[in-house]
Design a protein around this motif. Structure first.
Motif, PDB file in Angstrom:
ATOM      1  N   HIS A 118       0.826  -1.213   0.000  1.00 55.61           N
ATOM      2  CA  HIS A 118       0.000   0.000   0.000  1.00 55.61           C
ATOM      3  C   HIS A 118       0.859   1.262   0.000  1.00 55.61           C
ATOM      4  O   HIS A 118       0.352   2.359  -0.235  1.00 55.61           O
ATOM      5  CB  HIS A 118      -0.944  -0.002   1.211  1.00 55.61           C
ATOM      6  CG  HIS A 118      -0.272  -0.343   2.494  1.00 55.61           C
ATOM      7  ND1 HIS A 118      -0.264  -1.615   3.019  1.00 55.61           N
ATOM      8  CD2 HIS A 118       0.435   0.414   3.357  1.00 55.61           C
ATOM      9  CE1 HIS A 118       0.414  -1.619   4.160  1.00 55.61           C
ATOM     10  NE2 HIS A 118       0.844  -0.400   4.383  1.00 55.61           N
ATOM     11  N   ASN A 119       2.167   1.103   0.271  1.00 48.34           N
ATOM     12  CA  ASN A 119       3.068   2.251   0.212  1.00 48.34           C
ATOM     13  C   ASN A 119       3.376   2.684  -1.222  1.00 48.34           C
ATOM     14  O   ASN A 119       4.101   3.659  -1.434  1.00 48.34           O
ATOM     15  CB  ASN A 119       4.364   1.928   0.950  1.00 48.34           C
ATOM     16  CG  ASN A 119       4.186   1.943   2.458  1.00 48.34           C
ATOM     17  OD1 ASN A 119       4.214   2.995   3.093  1.00 48.34           O
ATOM     18  ND2 ASN A 119       3.978   0.764   3.037  1.00 48.34           N
ATOM     19  N   PRO A 171      -3.782  -4.288   1.584  1.00 46.93           N
ATOM     20  CA  PRO A 171      -3.216  -3.843   0.304  1.00 46.93           C
ATOM     21  C   PRO A 171      -3.962  -2.685  -0.335  1.00 46.93           C
ATOM     22  O   PRO A 171      -3.390  -1.964  -1.157  1.00 46.93           O
ATOM     23  CB  PRO A 171      -3.308  -5.106  -0.567  1.00 46.93           C
ATOM     24  CG  PRO A 171      -4.406  -5.913   0.033  1.00 46.93           C
ATOM     25  CD  PRO A 171      -4.340  -5.640   1.509  1.00 46.93           C
ATOM     26  N   GLU A 172      -5.224  -2.493   0.019  1.00 47.53           N
ATOM     27  CA  GLU A 172      -5.974  -1.395  -0.577  1.00 47.53           C
ATOM     28  C   GLU A 172      -5.410  -0.046  -0.142  1.00 47.53           C
ATOM     29  O   GLU A 172      -5.016   0.130   1.008  1.00 47.53           O
ATOM     30  CB  GLU A 172      -7.452  -1.478  -0.179  1.00 47.53           C
ATOM     31  CG  GLU A 172      -8.154  -2.736  -0.643  1.00 47.53           C
ATOM     32  CD  GLU A 172      -7.924  -3.922   0.261  1.00 47.53           C
ATOM     33  OE1 GLU A 172      -8.340  -5.040  -0.083  1.00 47.53           O
ATOM     34  OE2 GLU A 172      -7.301  -3.739   1.329  1.00 47.53           O
ATOM     35  N   ILE A 173      -5.370   0.904  -1.065  1.00 50.39           N
ATOM     36  CA  ILE A 173      -4.966   2.274  -0.741  1.00 50.39           C
ATOM     37  C   ILE A 173      -6.223   2.999  -0.288  1.00 50.39           C
ATOM     38  O   ILE A 173      -7.141   3.235  -1.077  1.00 50.39           O
ATOM     39  CB  ILE A 173      -4.338   2.970  -1.961  1.00 50.39           C
ATOM     40  CG1 ILE A 173      -3.121   2.171  -2.451  1.00 50.39           C
ATOM     41  CG2 ILE A 173      -3.919   4.397  -1.603  1.00 50.39           C
ATOM     42  CD1 ILE A 173      -2.533   2.684  -3.749  1.00 50.39           C
ATOM     43  N   THR A 197      -5.949   1.926  -6.159  1.00 50.37           N
ATOM     44  CA  THR A 197      -6.011   0.536  -5.699  1.00 50.37           C
ATOM     45  C   THR A 197      -6.243  -0.408  -6.875  1.00 50.37           C
ATOM     46  O   THR A 197      -5.569  -1.444  -7.003  1.00 50.37           O
ATOM     47  CB  THR A 197      -7.134   0.367  -4.660  1.00 50.37           C
ATOM     48  OG1 THR A 197      -6.824   1.145  -3.497  1.00 50.37           O
ATOM     49  CG2 THR A 197      -7.284  -1.095  -4.256  1.00 50.37           C
ATOM     50  N   ARG A 198      -7.187  -0.062  -7.751  1.00 48.86           N
ATOM     51  CA  ARG A 198      -7.476  -0.921  -8.906  1.00 48.86           C
ATOM     52  C   ARG A 198      -6.260  -1.034  -9.823  1.00 48.86           C
ATOM     53  O   ARG A 198      -5.967  -2.114 -10.356  1.00 48.86           O
ATOM     54  CB  ARG A 198      -8.681  -0.370  -9.670  1.00 48.86           C
ATOM     55  CG  ARG A 198     -10.010  -0.559  -8.939  1.00 48.86           C
ATOM     56  CD  ARG A 198     -11.187  -0.196  -9.829  1.00 48.86           C
ATOM     57  NE  ARG A 198     -11.225   1.232 -10.123  1.00 48.86           N
ATOM     58  CZ  ARG A 198     -11.825   2.138  -9.344  1.00 48.86           C
ATOM     59  NH1 ARG A 198     -12.410   1.762  -8.223  1.00 48.86           N
ATOM     60  NH2 ARG A 198     -11.830   3.415  -9.694  1.00 48.86           N
ATOM     61  N   GLY A 203      -4.676  -8.988 -14.005  1.00 46.34           N
ATOM     62  CA  GLY A 203      -6.032  -9.041 -14.512  1.00 46.34           C
ATOM     63  C   GLY A 203      -6.848 -10.230 -14.068  1.00 46.34           C
ATOM     64  O   GLY A 203      -7.998 -10.397 -14.501  1.00 46.34           O
ATOM     65  N   ARG A 204      -6.296 -11.063 -13.174  1.00 49.02           N
ATOM     66  CA  ARG A 204      -7.022 -12.275 -12.784  1.00 49.02           C
ATOM     67  C   ARG A 204      -8.052 -12.025 -11.687  1.00 49.02           C
ATOM     68  O   ARG A 204      -8.881 -12.862 -11.408  1.00 49.02           O
ATOM     69  CB  ARG A 204      -6.034 -13.346 -12.320  1.00 49.02           C
ATOM     70  CG  ARG A 204      -5.205 -13.913 -13.474  1.00 49.02           C
ATOM     71  CD  ARG A 204      -4.141 -14.865 -12.947  1.00 49.02           C
ATOM     72  NE  ARG A 204      -3.454 -15.536 -14.033  1.00 49.02           N
ATOM     73  CZ  ARG A 204      -2.464 -15.020 -14.741  1.00 49.02           C
ATOM     74  NH1 ARG A 204      -2.068 -13.782 -14.484  1.00 49.02           N
ATOM     75  NH2 ARG A 204      -1.889 -15.696 -15.700  1.00 49.02           N
ATOM     76  N   GLN A 205      -7.950 -10.888 -11.004  1.00 47.73           N
ATOM     77  CA  GLN A 205      -8.903 -10.540  -9.947  1.00 47.73           C
ATOM     78  C   GLN A 205      -8.960 -11.625  -8.863  1.00 47.73           C
ATOM     79  O   GLN A 205     -10.012 -11.928  -8.325  1.00 47.73           O
ATOM     80  CB  GLN A 205     -10.300 -10.315 -10.539  1.00 47.73           C
ATOM     81  CG  GLN A 205     -10.364  -9.217 -11.583  1.00 47.73           C
ATOM     82  CD  GLN A 205      -9.956  -7.860 -11.020  1.00 47.73           C
ATOM     83  OE1 GLN A 205     -10.400  -7.470  -9.953  1.00 47.73           O
ATOM     84  NE2 GLN A 205      -9.102  -7.150 -11.738  1.00 47.73           N
TER      85      GLN A 205
END
Length: 658
Positions: free
Chosen positions: A329-330, A357-359, A366-367, A376-378
């Motif tokens: 996230h940094n 991990p999300e900002i 984040t995306r 791209g595997r989500q």
């Protein structure tokens, strides 16, 4: 087996006139009843490895000549051997070799009585001439006295002696070998195994989203090891590895873990440029046989023009690399995200690590980051929450005690207005980051945290809760730079570390006034001082450790038994990181139950309609309710939170006692 690794360098002392004393410290608080059986089990498993079995046989050479003495002794300091016992608290295994000529060598190791393979092992050697002469002589004298003390675990002593006596004698002359890579000591938990397997299924791309303390580092290194093995089996060479981290402290920790895993010493690309820049190109182009080379950098170095230029040139030459982005996230800044995308062709294998991990409040960034690491595997390779860690015994259980403290009327009014604006903006999909900063500044500069700590401390002293040994206090930052003057790209935690430590100093003074030993760590604390403070905290010589934000990410301090959180900005990242830090435990400390005393800074009184104020306050406290829901005392903790909410809903400022 770590006991085999302790023989490294002892081959030169296999002579008729050399004595070996192995002193193992036993923690008085530890449960040692099963140590003998655990030792037998570990020993049997170790003998399956030929290099390990051969190393263990070195002890047989000493025992065969009646030159081996094994002592299991308590770490409790008593009598004339007080100094040695204190020494043992720092390095729980000591060996002393001495020969007829009077030459002596002291070796100090860190290990556990149970020889748990996940514990750090570090070694220091001191010869009995030059500057260390007096220290080695003091050790020899202390060993004479400590040998007369009763054994802390006679059964384990006997077991170890019997196991050594049953080993075959190795051929002479003894030839030194350092090939112990077959014994990395890594045993993955199921959630780590799943993360590694899914990473390979995803084309060696992915994110390990695991709660703090769940072993993200070990899982990532296991993935590197298996990737290297697959490469060599296919007739190729393993990819070099770049590890990027937010702080130098975490970088040092990664370097230790890399070597402990059995890899070669990494290049530390976070010190002075002249120490790493001339070596970087060669390190990333060469391989160490079947093992990859490692480069560890901070995100600051990772964004350095000189670092990027070398990596770009290697990419153009067709070179490739495996990238581990710890505390990913940094990567929130646009500059680092751009660089990440620009180097995508070089980082053909990628692992992102974070409990969060999300900002936060940055959906687009984040995306973008997830798209890069997951290709791209989500699909998140490893997803392991705090509740999972507590259930599986990876993290310890805890008791949660919310403790409300209320803002002054003027600040309360401002705080409630900001809560109202934030709720409306989030509902409309528009976020003004400055509102979060303003909210943080009201709490940060209020000064009410110190008064809350005085009350908490009085509760501890009044209730006679022995000492505050192994207590961590997250302190508020001081009255330094205001949020409006900060660089807009700087994180809240970075601001905390730049501020004056005035409030931390007040907390330290309060503790010392009650004869409580205390140490403090802030961002500017030099590494050698930090190591000394953490060592004394582990041994109990320092009862309380105070910190601001520099222990939030990555630092492993499993000795914490109690935490007092005087300041939290209610940001999800910090909230999750801190509680995971508190719930870490030693592998053998299965009975640990942590205490968390959480100071809730709340407004009191509002001109908003009562129903609206109640709605906003409940929303503000949702994370605290979530934390209470996983505690051992859930009903009690929820009751405390209800009391806090009622106090915040009162029309005038008042202090609610819990």
């Amino acid at each position: 087996m770590r006991l085999a690794q302790l023989t490294l360098g002892l081959g030169a002392f296999v002579r008729d006139d050399t004595d070996l004393t192995l002193l193992v410290a036993v923690d008085d608080d530890a449960e040692n009843s099963s140590a003998s059986e655990k030792l037998r089990q570990t020993w049997r498993a170790a003998l399956d490895s030929e290099p390990v079995a051969r190393r263990l046989s070195l002890y047989r050479l000493f025992a065969e000549k009646n030159r081996l003495r094994i002592l299991f002794r308590s770490t409790a300091a008593r009598g004339e051997s007080n100094a040695l016992h204190l020494h043992l608290a720092e390095s729980p295994a000591i060996a002393l070799l001495s020969d007829a000529a009077g030459t002596q060598v002291e070796l100090m190791w860190k290990m556990l009585l149970t020889f748990d393979t996940r514990e750090d092992v570090a070694a220091e050697l001191r010869w009995s001439f030059g500057d260390p002469m007096q220290r080695v002589e003091q050790l020899r004298s202390a060993l004479i006295k400590i040998a007369d003390e009763p054994s802390a675990d006679p059964q384990a002593e006997t077991t170890l002696s019997e196991l050594i006596a049953a080993l075959p004698l190795p051929p002479l002359p003894w030839e030194e070998t350092f090939d112990l890579q077959t014994d990395t000591g890594v045993r993955l938990f199921p959630h780590q195994r799943t993360a590694v397997d899914t990473w390979f299924e995803n084309g060696r791309h992915g994110i390990f989203k695991m709660c703090t303390g769940a072993g993200k580092t070990i899982a990532a290194l296991a993935a590197v090891s298996e990737s290297a093995k697959k490469a060599t089996e296919a007739g190729g060479k393993p990819l070099p590895v770049i590890v990027s981290v937010p702080t130098r402290v975490l970088a040092d920790q990664w370097c230790r873990e890399i070597e402990r895993f059995g890899f070669s010493q990494p290049l530390r690309a976070y010190n002075a440029k002249q120490t790493w820049h001339p070596k970087l190109r060669a390190m990333l182009r060469a391989s160490n046989g079947a093992l990859p080379n490692f480069v560890v950098s901070t995100y600051c170095t990772f964004g350095n023009e000189a670092f990027v230029a070398i990596v770009k040139q290697l990419e153009q030459e067709g070179q490739r690399c495996l990238w581990i982005a710890d505390e990913m996230h940094n990567l929130a800044s646009t500059r680092l995200l751009d660089q990440m995308d620009d180097l995508g062709g070089y980082f053909t294998e990628r692992i992102g690590l974070s409990a969060t991990p999300e900002i936060e409040n940055e959906g687009a960034k984040t995306r973008r980051m997830f798209q890069f690491f997951e290709d791209g595997r989500q699909t998140t390779c490893g997803h392991y929450e705090l509740a999972d860690g507590i259930r599986d015994g990876v993290l310890c259980r805890y008791r949660y005690y919310p403790f409300p403290q209320y803002l002054q009327p003027e600040n309360s009014e401002k705080f409630m207005a900001i809560l109202n604006d934030l709720e409306q903006q989030e509902a409309s999909g528009r976020i003004d980051i400055n509102l979060y900063r303003q909210k943080r500044e009201i709490v940060r500069t209020s000064g009410v945290q110190v008064e809350a700590f005085r009350r908490l401390l009085q509760n501890f002293l009044r209730d006679g809760k022995q000492t505050l040994r192994h207590t961590l206090i997250y302190c508020p930052p001081g009255y330094g730079t205001s949020g409006s003057e900060l660089d807009a790209s700087a994180s809240d935690d970075a601001a905390d570390e730049r501020d004056e430590d005035r409030l931390l100093t007040e907390v330290v003074q309060i503790l010392r006034a009650h004869d409580i030993t205390v140490g403090s760590i802030i961002g500017e604390t030099p590494q050698h001082e930090r190591n000394d403070i953490l060592r004394d905290f582990r041994s109990g010589d320092i009862q309380v450790l105070c910190a601001v934000a520099c222990l939030d990410e990555g630092v492993d301090v499993p000795d914490i038994r109690r935490a007092i959180v005087l300041y939290s900005v209610n940001r999800e990242k910090q909230f999750i990181q801190r509680r995971g830090r508190i719930l870490r435990r030693h592998p053998t400390d299965t009975g640990k139950v942590a205490e968390i005393h959480d100071v809730l800074i709340l407004p009191q009184g509002s001109t908003l309609p009562p129903s609206r104020a109640d709605e906003l306050l409940k929303r503000e406290m949702r994370r605290y309710h979530h934390f209470a829901g996983l505690s051992e005392n859930r009903a009690e903790a929820d009751g405390f939170l209800e009391i806090a909410l009622r106090g915040a809903a009162q029309p005038v400022a008042a202090t609610v006692q819990i």
